[in-house]
Design a protein around this motif. Structure first.
Motif, PDB file in Angstrom:
ATOM      1  N   HIS A 239       9.581  50.234 -20.516  1.00  0.00           N
ATOM      2  CA  HIS A 239       8.303  49.608 -20.857  1.00  0.00           C
ATOM      3  C   HIS A 239       7.143  50.585 -20.589  1.00  0.00           C
ATOM      4  CE1 HIS A 239       5.293  46.406 -21.222  1.00  0.00           C
ATOM      5  NE2 HIS A 239       4.777  46.829 -20.081  1.00  0.00           N
ATOM      6  N   ALA A 240       7.204  51.280 -19.453  1.00  0.00           N
ATOM      7  CA  ALA A 240       6.150  52.237 -19.106  1.00  0.00           C
ATOM      8  C   ALA A 240       6.134  53.417 -20.073  1.00  0.00           C
ATOM      9  CB  ALA A 240       6.344  52.726 -17.670  1.00  0.00           C
ATOM     10  N   VAL A 241       7.323  53.913 -20.427  1.00  0.00           N
ATOM     11  CA  VAL A 241       7.420  55.077 -21.314  1.00  0.00           C
ATOM     12  C   VAL A 241       6.816  54.778 -22.687  1.00  0.00           C
ATOM     13  CG1 VAL A 241       9.059  56.472 -22.650  1.00  0.00           C
ATOM     14  CG2 VAL A 241       9.353  56.234 -20.194  1.00  0.00           C
ATOM     15  N   ILE A 242       7.174  53.640 -23.272  1.00  0.00           N
ATOM     16  CA  ILE A 242       6.694  53.367 -24.632  1.00  0.00           C
ATOM     17  C   ILE A 242       5.183  53.099 -24.640  1.00  0.00           C
ATOM     18  CG2 ILE A 242       8.930  52.549 -25.436  1.00  0.00           C
ATOM     19  CD1 ILE A 242       7.864  49.699 -25.230  1.00  0.00           C
ATOM     20  N   GLN A 243       4.636  52.609 -23.521  1.00  0.00           N
ATOM     21  CA  GLN A 243       3.185  52.430 -23.462  1.00  0.00           C
ATOM     22  C   GLN A 243       2.474  53.769 -23.289  1.00  0.00           C
ATOM     23  OE1 GLN A 243       2.406  49.374 -20.389  1.00  0.00           O
ATOM     24  NE2 GLN A 243       1.739  48.082 -22.079  1.00  0.00           N
ATOM     25  N   GLU A 244       3.010  54.615 -22.414  1.00  0.00           N
ATOM     26  CA  GLU A 244       2.348  55.882 -22.103  1.00  0.00           C
ATOM     27  C   GLU A 244       2.490  56.911 -23.218  1.00  0.00           C
ATOM     28  OE1 GLU A 244       0.448  56.636 -19.335  1.00  0.00           O
ATOM     29  OE2 GLU A 244       0.609  54.492 -18.985  1.00  0.00           O
ATOM     30  N   ARG A 245       3.481  56.750 -24.098  1.00  0.00           N
ATOM     31  CA  ARG A 245       3.642  57.709 -25.217  1.00  0.00           C
ATOM     32  C   ARG A 245       2.462  57.649 -26.185  1.00  0.00           C
ATOM     33  NH1 ARG A 245       9.016  60.005 -26.727  1.00  0.00           N
ATOM     34  NH2 ARG A 245       8.247  60.069 -28.868  1.00  0.00           N
ATOM     35  N   ARG A 246       1.698  56.569 -26.123  1.00  0.00           N
ATOM     36  CA  ARG A 246       0.547  56.434 -27.035  1.00  0.00           C
ATOM     37  C   ARG A 246      -0.444  57.587 -26.886  1.00  0.00           C
ATOM     38  NH1 ARG A 246       0.246  50.478 -26.098  1.00  0.00           N
ATOM     39  NH2 ARG A 246      -0.984  51.011 -24.280  1.00  0.00           N
ATOM     40  N   LYS A 247      -0.582  58.101 -25.662  1.00  0.00           N
ATOM     41  CA  LYS A 247      -1.607  59.119 -25.413  1.00  0.00           C
ATOM     42  C   LYS A 247      -1.271  60.452 -26.079  1.00  0.00           C
ATOM     43  CE  LYS A 247       0.314  60.534 -20.913  1.00  0.00           C
ATOM     44  NZ  LYS A 247       0.108  60.467 -19.452  1.00  0.00           N
ATOM     45  N   PHE A 248      -0.038  60.619 -26.565  1.00  0.00           N
ATOM     46  CA  PHE A 248       0.356  61.865 -27.218  1.00  0.00           C
ATOM     47  C   PHE A 248       0.135  61.820 -28.727  1.00  0.00           C
ATOM     48  CE2 PHE A 248       2.845  61.740 -23.293  1.00  0.00           C
ATOM     49  CZ  PHE A 248       2.522  62.976 -22.755  1.00  0.00           C
ATOM     50  N   GLY A 249      -0.528  60.781 -29.201  1.00  0.00           N
ATOM     51  CA  GLY A 249      -0.830  60.683 -30.628  1.00  0.00           C
ATOM     52  C   GLY A 249       0.418  60.536 -31.467  1.00  0.00           C
ATOM     53  N   ALA A 250       0.464  61.260 -32.605  1.00  0.00           N
ATOM     54  CA  ALA A 250       1.573  61.116 -33.551  1.00  0.00           C
ATOM     55  C   ALA A 250       2.896  61.611 -32.979  1.00  0.00           C
ATOM     56  CB  ALA A 250       1.246  61.870 -34.845  1.00  0.00           C
ATOM     57  N   LEU A 251       2.851  62.488 -31.965  1.00  0.00           N
ATOM     58  CA  LEU A 251       4.105  62.904 -31.312  1.00  0.00           C
ATOM     59  C   LEU A 251       4.765  61.725 -30.609  1.00  0.00           C
ATOM     60  CD1 LEU A 251       3.606  66.363 -29.555  1.00  0.00           C
ATOM     61  CD2 LEU A 251       5.207  65.804 -31.376  1.00  0.00           C
ATOM     62  N   GLY A 252       3.934  60.834 -30.067  1.00  0.00           N
ATOM     63  CA  GLY A 252       4.477  59.680 -29.358  1.00  0.00           C
ATOM     64  C   GLY A 252       4.885  58.575 -30.305  1.00  0.00           C
TER      65      GLY A 252
ATOM     66  N   LEU B 104      12.088  54.103 -31.034  1.00  0.00           N
ATOM     67  CA  LEU B 104      12.208  53.036 -30.038  1.00  0.00           C
ATOM     68  C   LEU B 104      13.668  52.830 -29.645  1.00  0.00           C
ATOM     69  CD1 LEU B 104      10.358  50.772 -28.665  1.00  0.00           C
ATOM     70  CD2 LEU B 104      11.303  49.260 -30.400  1.00  0.00           C
ATOM     71  N   ALA B 105      14.551  52.839 -30.632  1.00  0.00           N
ATOM     72  CA  ALA B 105      15.979  52.658 -30.356  1.00  0.00           C
ATOM     73  C   ALA B 105      16.520  53.808 -29.514  1.00  0.00           C
ATOM     74  CB  ALA B 105      16.751  52.557 -31.675  1.00  0.00           C
ATOM     75  N   ALA B 106      16.073  55.045 -29.800  1.00  0.00           N
ATOM     76  CA  ALA B 106      16.529  56.208 -29.027  1.00  0.00           C
ATOM     77  C   ALA B 106      16.056  56.130 -27.578  1.00  0.00           C
ATOM     78  CB  ALA B 106      16.027  57.492 -29.680  1.00  0.00           C
ATOM     79  N   LEU B 107      14.814  55.693 -27.367  1.00  0.00           N
ATOM     80  CA  LEU B 107      14.271  55.585 -26.019  1.00  0.00           C
ATOM     81  C   LEU B 107      14.941  54.465 -25.227  1.00  0.00           C
ATOM     82  CD1 LEU B 107      10.474  56.006 -26.885  1.00  0.00           C
ATOM     83  CD2 LEU B 107      11.873  57.635 -25.612  1.00  0.00           C
ATOM     84  N   LEU B 108      15.377  53.430 -25.930  1.00  0.00           N
ATOM     85  CA  LEU B 108      15.986  52.273 -25.257  1.00  0.00           C
ATOM     86  C   LEU B 108      17.456  52.499 -24.925  1.00  0.00           C
ATOM     87  CD1 LEU B 108      15.656  49.291 -24.369  1.00  0.00           C
ATOM     88  CD2 LEU B 108      16.234  48.619 -26.708  1.00  0.00           C
ATOM     89  N   HIS B 109      18.106  53.406 -25.631  1.00  0.00           N
ATOM     90  CA  HIS B 109      19.555  53.532 -25.506  1.00  0.00           C
ATOM     91  C   HIS B 109      20.011  53.856 -24.085  1.00  0.00           C
ATOM     92  CE1 HIS B 109      23.592  55.330 -25.854  1.00  0.00           C
ATOM     93  NE2 HIS B 109      23.751  54.472 -26.866  1.00  0.00           N
ATOM     94  N   ASP B 110      19.400  54.868 -23.449  1.00  0.00           N
ATOM     95  CA  ASP B 110      19.849  55.269 -22.116  1.00  0.00           C
ATOM     96  C   ASP B 110      19.528  54.220 -21.043  1.00  0.00           C
ATOM     97  OD1 ASP B 110      20.968  57.512 -23.131  1.00  0.00           O
ATOM     98  OD2 ASP B 110      19.391  58.881 -22.491  1.00  0.00           O
ATOM     99  N   PRO B 111      18.316  53.681 -20.991  1.00  0.00           N
ATOM    100  CA  PRO B 111      18.040  52.658 -19.968  1.00  0.00           C
ATOM    101  C   PRO B 111      18.907  51.414 -20.110  1.00  0.00           C
ATOM    102  CG  PRO B 111      15.990  53.511 -20.863  1.00  0.00           C
ATOM    103  CD  PRO B 111      17.085  54.050 -21.718  1.00  0.00           C
ATOM    104  N   MET B 112      19.312  51.087 -21.319  1.00  0.00           N
ATOM    105  CA  MET B 112      20.168  49.916 -21.530  1.00  0.00           C
ATOM    106  C   MET B 112      21.594  50.361 -21.841  1.00  0.00           C
ATOM    107  SD  MET B 112      18.789  46.992 -21.059  1.00  0.00           S
ATOM    108  CE  MET B 112      17.487  47.304 -19.868  1.00  0.00           C
ATOM    109  N   SER B 113      22.155  51.168 -20.953  1.00  0.00           N
ATOM    110  CA  SER B 113      23.532  51.643 -21.114  1.00  0.00           C
ATOM    111  C   SER B 113      24.275  51.455 -19.802  1.00  0.00           C
ATOM    112  CB  SER B 113      23.551  53.126 -21.520  1.00  0.00           C
ATOM    113  OG  SER B 113      23.039  53.925 -20.463  1.00  0.00           O
ATOM    114  N   LYS B 114      25.569  51.561 -19.862  1.00  0.00           N
ATOM    115  CA  LYS B 114      26.394  51.355 -18.656  1.00  0.00           C
ATOM    116  C   LYS B 114      26.076  52.397 -17.589  1.00  0.00           C
ATOM    117  CE  LYS B 114      31.129  50.248 -17.327  1.00  0.00           C
ATOM    118  NZ  LYS B 114      32.540  50.098 -17.791  1.00  0.00           N
ATOM    119  N   GLY B 115      25.772  53.628 -18.023  1.00  0.00           N
ATOM    120  CA  GLY B 115      25.475  54.689 -17.074  1.00  0.00           C
ATOM    121  C   GLY B 115      24.231  54.409 -16.246  1.00  0.00           C
TER     122      GLY B 115
END
Length: 879
Positions: free
Chosen positions: A441-454, A510-521
């Protein structure tokens, strides 16, 4: 009377008393004149205070151009000024009258300046607080004649006008072409000519400044360090390191006004409430991710307005009459009314304005308060904003603060909710996944500050998304025997958060960013959420353990925490610089053709220079003869369409420049469009009048004109020399038509339905001969990579080099083939965009109008790596 008047004693007494009275009046008149002269002198002595007050008022008034919610009335300002007079420190005893007045003036000016800053700051977004301080500092200097107007305009725009073909060439490999062109324009200002002349000879000294992490703190090469003022140094550093403009501005404000003006006062709801009254509404200006309701309800409890004494309603269709009834009830009972999301009820705003006008002291209970929340909207009533108490309270910035806020907010902070006793075998996964979810949740909100890269589009993910997601996580863990990771990723990525995402590339990210936090590892202690290893799954059990672990995280984070390359910090800084310049320019008075004589001459020269460079229109009849419409050569049709579009653009440029020059000379009326054109030419920006007919571009004026001339030369070469063997893909007005034409040629030649085709793509080696056209498809060049580079030695994508934001992509061979026949190779599906802002309007294809196509670029990394990096290809740069 009868007899001798000299014998009339009464008359003699009256005359005597009249004489005495006349003498007294004359004496009093002398005293009055003396007093008036003294009062006039005293009043004149306070002129500097009035002058400063008027300067600051216009600073405040100009903020309305930055955001429609920044509205302040003269009446409000006068009351603030009167309060500052009362609060200002008195002159020390024992001074002469002149010294005492001088001291008092200083105290009044300082108190008024500080009072204005503090009161206005609470209604500004964080990004605009430094902007306001900078406007105050520069306006005060300009009022005192301490800031040269030419330098001020250069600092904001980088200069205007085209660079001559005979201008000196860049003597260094490290300074960008845009920086060198700005340095050339700077050298035209008084006092800067020798900088350009000596730049090559002193390049070893200049590169030290250029490569410094804080160039604004570095001394300039002699003799410039001693010779230039602070603002002149800023003009120079703007050319070298535009990414460090914001720290430069902060340092400048601190030197001019003091440290207080770069450290905004913390937001306190109690102070805002104390400044309010029962007739002035309190307006929360909302920001993404912020919901002030919980804070407001808690404050209401402390003031004794809890429960039914505070009524809240979220505005929307049909809610207006209910809101009006609530206000009428509270006016008599003395309650509080909260109208949420006013920006969603634009049709009811006129009614709200009328309601607020009718709230008078004799009608409203002394305890009554009207609270309003709204996102920035041009439909919000100006009178309500001017007379109300405005507030902004943005959520804390940074991963640490964001995650801490999530853990200290409902429902995660609820001990009963955080307890995992009822989950059976899934209890061990509950708290690690809550931590993972708050990190995501924090990552997807904070990526906004990087403009189109985020994100291509800055989505307003907020606390409600987290609340529903964490409740859904608890429900799934309670219902299922095993952790349903796939179902969690789908619900979170496609519905809860993904429901806000409209761009398909952002959905992929969004799917790429969510994959690791919502994984068994992610359940394992020590699992790395970021490549820098700073963000790991903590060995925590209780809520207090997790809060302690979060508090130990770094205050500042590298871009790698968000999946981005370290260069993303430069992109973020450049974005902040661009936004600062655009905001300051929006506050400046228009200076088009109606400007002073010097500006008119300069504007005429710029218009003449651009007009002189424009070639004649393309001869469409000649093009029709040379390249007739043919079934097997679709490129001829593409060429005709492009020439028509460019002829329209040239025509609007030529006619508008001719009209502007006539308007400058007074031969025609200076219309609003021509005035806007003149302002854009003076500020070195792309005129809106041209952009209506233009290809997409984010370049400044000089680069835009140079780019246009290069495009026209490309098509002239096509007309003169025949179909190119190597196409400049960036030169097309409508790139998709060119790509379709290439596919159509292949489809018609081989009698294959075009919808069965796709491009097989090959990156050509440096030694490949592109002077001979391929039998199938096309060779293309002119593409740039952002977020990565192409490594020829590895023949694959690689990480960007430090401080290199964009790299040219080698020539590509786009070969149409049947989609089923294309060999699958390790690759990254890299989106190609026309401009670096990447966003456009959503077209019927489901893609943004800025999107061109996907490029299949060779890669040895998994696709998700580059997706998180925000890697994209661009047809043109912003320089």
């Amino acid at each position: 009377s009868e007899g001798n008047i000299l014998d009339d004693q009464t008359a003699i007494d009256v005359l005597s008393s009249s004489k005495v009275l006349s003498d007294e009046i004359a004496q009093k008149q002398v005293v009055a004149e003396t007093t008036t002269a003294r009062l006039d002198a005293t009043r004149e002595g306070y002129t500097p205070t009035a002058f400063r007050a008027s300067i600051l008022f216009f600073c405040i008034a100009d903020m309305g151009n930055v955001d429609p919610m920044y509205q302040y009335s003269l009446q409000w300002y006068i009351s603030l000024f009167e309060r500052a007079i009362d609060e200002a420190e008195a002159s020390p005893a024992g001074l002469s009258e002149a010294e005492a007045r001088e001291k008092r003036l200083g105290f009044l000016i300082a108190q008024n300046t500080l009072s204005i800053y503090r009161n206005v700051c609470r209604s500004l977004y964080e990004k605009d607080k430094l902007l306001f301080s900078f406007l105050m500092a520069t306006s005060i200097m300009r009022g005192a004649g301490e800031l040269d107007d030419a330098q001020w305009l250069f600092f904001l725009t980088g200069g205007s006008g085209l660079i001559s073909d005979t201008a000196p060439k860049n003597p260094t490999p490290w300074l960008t072409e845009r920086g060198w062109h700005e340095l050339i324009r700077l050298s035209e200002l008084e006092g800067f000519s020798d900088v350009l002349r000596d730049f090559g000879a002193k390049s070893k000294e200049w590169i030290v400044t250029y490569e410094s992490s804080s160039p604004h703190s570095m001394p300039l090469p002699e003799p410039y360090e001693e010779r230039f003022t602070l603002f002149e140094k800023m003009c120079l550093l703007r050319c070298l390191r535009p990414d460090k403009v914001v720290p430069m501005v902060s340092q400048f404000v601190e030197r001019q006004l003091g440290n207080t003006f770069v450290e905004p006062p913390p937001f306190k709801l109690e102070h805002c409430y104390a400044d309010s009254s029962n007739t002035s509404p309190l307006v929360f200006i909302l920001s993404p991710g912020q919901d002030p309701m919980s804070q407001l309800l808690k404050f209401a409890e402390t003031r004794g307005f809890g429960g039914r004494r505070t009524q809240a309603i979220s505005l929307g269709q049909g809610q207006g009459p209910l809101a009006q009834r609530m206000i009428n009830d509270a006016l008599s009972s003395g309650g509080w009314v909260v109208l949420q999301n006013c920006h969603l009820a634009t049709s009811w705003m006129a009614a709200l304005e009328k309601i607020c006008e009718e709230i008078t002291p004799d009608r409203a209970h002394i305890d009554f308060r009207l609270w309003l929340t709204s996102s920035p909207s041009k439909h919000f009533p100006v009178s309500v904003l001017q007379n109300g108490v405005k507030m902004t309270n943005e959520p804390p910035k940074g991963l640490r603060a964001n995650m801490l806020g999530s853990f200290l907010s409902d429902p995660i902070s609820d001990p009963e909710f955080f307890d995992s006793a009822c989950m059976g075998d899934n209890a061990v996964a509950w708290t690690p996944l809550v931590f993972s979810l708050t990190f995501f949740h924090a990552v997807i909100q904070e990526r906004r500050k990087f403009g189109a890269l985020g994100w291509n589009i800055p989505y307003e993910f907020n606390e409600s998304d987290l609340r529903i997601s964490v409740r859904q996580l608890r429900l799934f863990l309670t219902m299922f025997d095993e952790v349903p990771f796939e179902a969690l990723r789908y619900c979170l990525g496609e519905a809860n958060y993904g429901g806000r995402v409209t761009d398909d590339k952002d959905r992929r990210c969004l799917a790429a960013l969510l994959h690791d936090p919502m994984s068994k590892g992610a359940l394992d202690v020590g699992f790395h959420f970021s490549s820098d290893g700073l963000y790991q799954q903590p060995a925590a059990r209780t809520h207090a353990d997790y809060v302690s672990a979060i508090r130990e995280l770094p205050m500042e984070q590298l871009p790698t925490a968000f999946g981005l390359h370290e260069n993303a910090d430069i992109t973020k800084d450049m974005k902040e610089t661009r936004e600062l310049f655009e905001a300051v320019l929006s506050t400046q008075a228009r200076s088009g053709g109606g400007a002073g004589g010097g500006d008119e001459d300069a504007l005429d020269r710029i218009a003449e220079g651009i007009a002189a460079k424009l070639p004649p229109d393309f001869d469409l009849e000649v093009a029709q003869v040379k390249f007739p419409v043919a079934y097997l050569e679709s490129m001829n049709t593409v060429l005709h369409q492009e020439l028509i579009r460019y002829n329209r653009l040239i025509a609007i440029l030529r006619s508008s420049l001719v009209s502007l020059r006539k308007a400058i000379k007074g031969l025609v009326v200076m219309s609003a469009d021509l005035e806007a054109l003149g302002t854009a030419l003076m500020q070195g920006t792309r005129p809106a009048l041209w952009m209506k007919r233009s290809f997409p571009s984010l370049k400044p004026l000089g680069s835009y004109v140079a780019d246009l001339l290069a495009r026209l030369a490309f098509f002239q070469s096509w007309l003169d020399s025949g179909v190119p063997t190597h196409f400049w893909v960036s030169g097309f007005f409508f790139t998709q038509a060119f790509l379709t034409g290439s596919s159509q040629n292949f489809a018609r030649k081989n009698e294959i339905p075009i919808d069965h085709l796709a491009f097989d793509m090959f990156v050509l080696p440096a030694e490949h001969d592109c002077t001979i056209a391929p039998e199938e498809g096309v060779y293309v060049h002119g593409i740039y990579l952002e977020g990565a580079r192409y490594d020829r030695s590895e023949s694959a994508l690689a990480e960007s080099e430090a401080k290199v934001l964009f790299t040219p992509l080698p020539s590509l061979w786009l070969r149409p083939q049947k989609a089923v026949d294309i060999e699958e190779r390790p690759h990254y599906m890299c989106p190609l965009y026309k401009t670096s802002d990447r966003r456009g309007t959503l077209s019927t294809t489901g893609h943004s109008t800025n999107f061109v196509m996907y490029l299949k670029l060779p890669s040895k990394q998994p696709q998700s790596h580059w997706v998180k990096r925000g890697v994209a290809a661009l047809c043109q740069l912003d320089d």
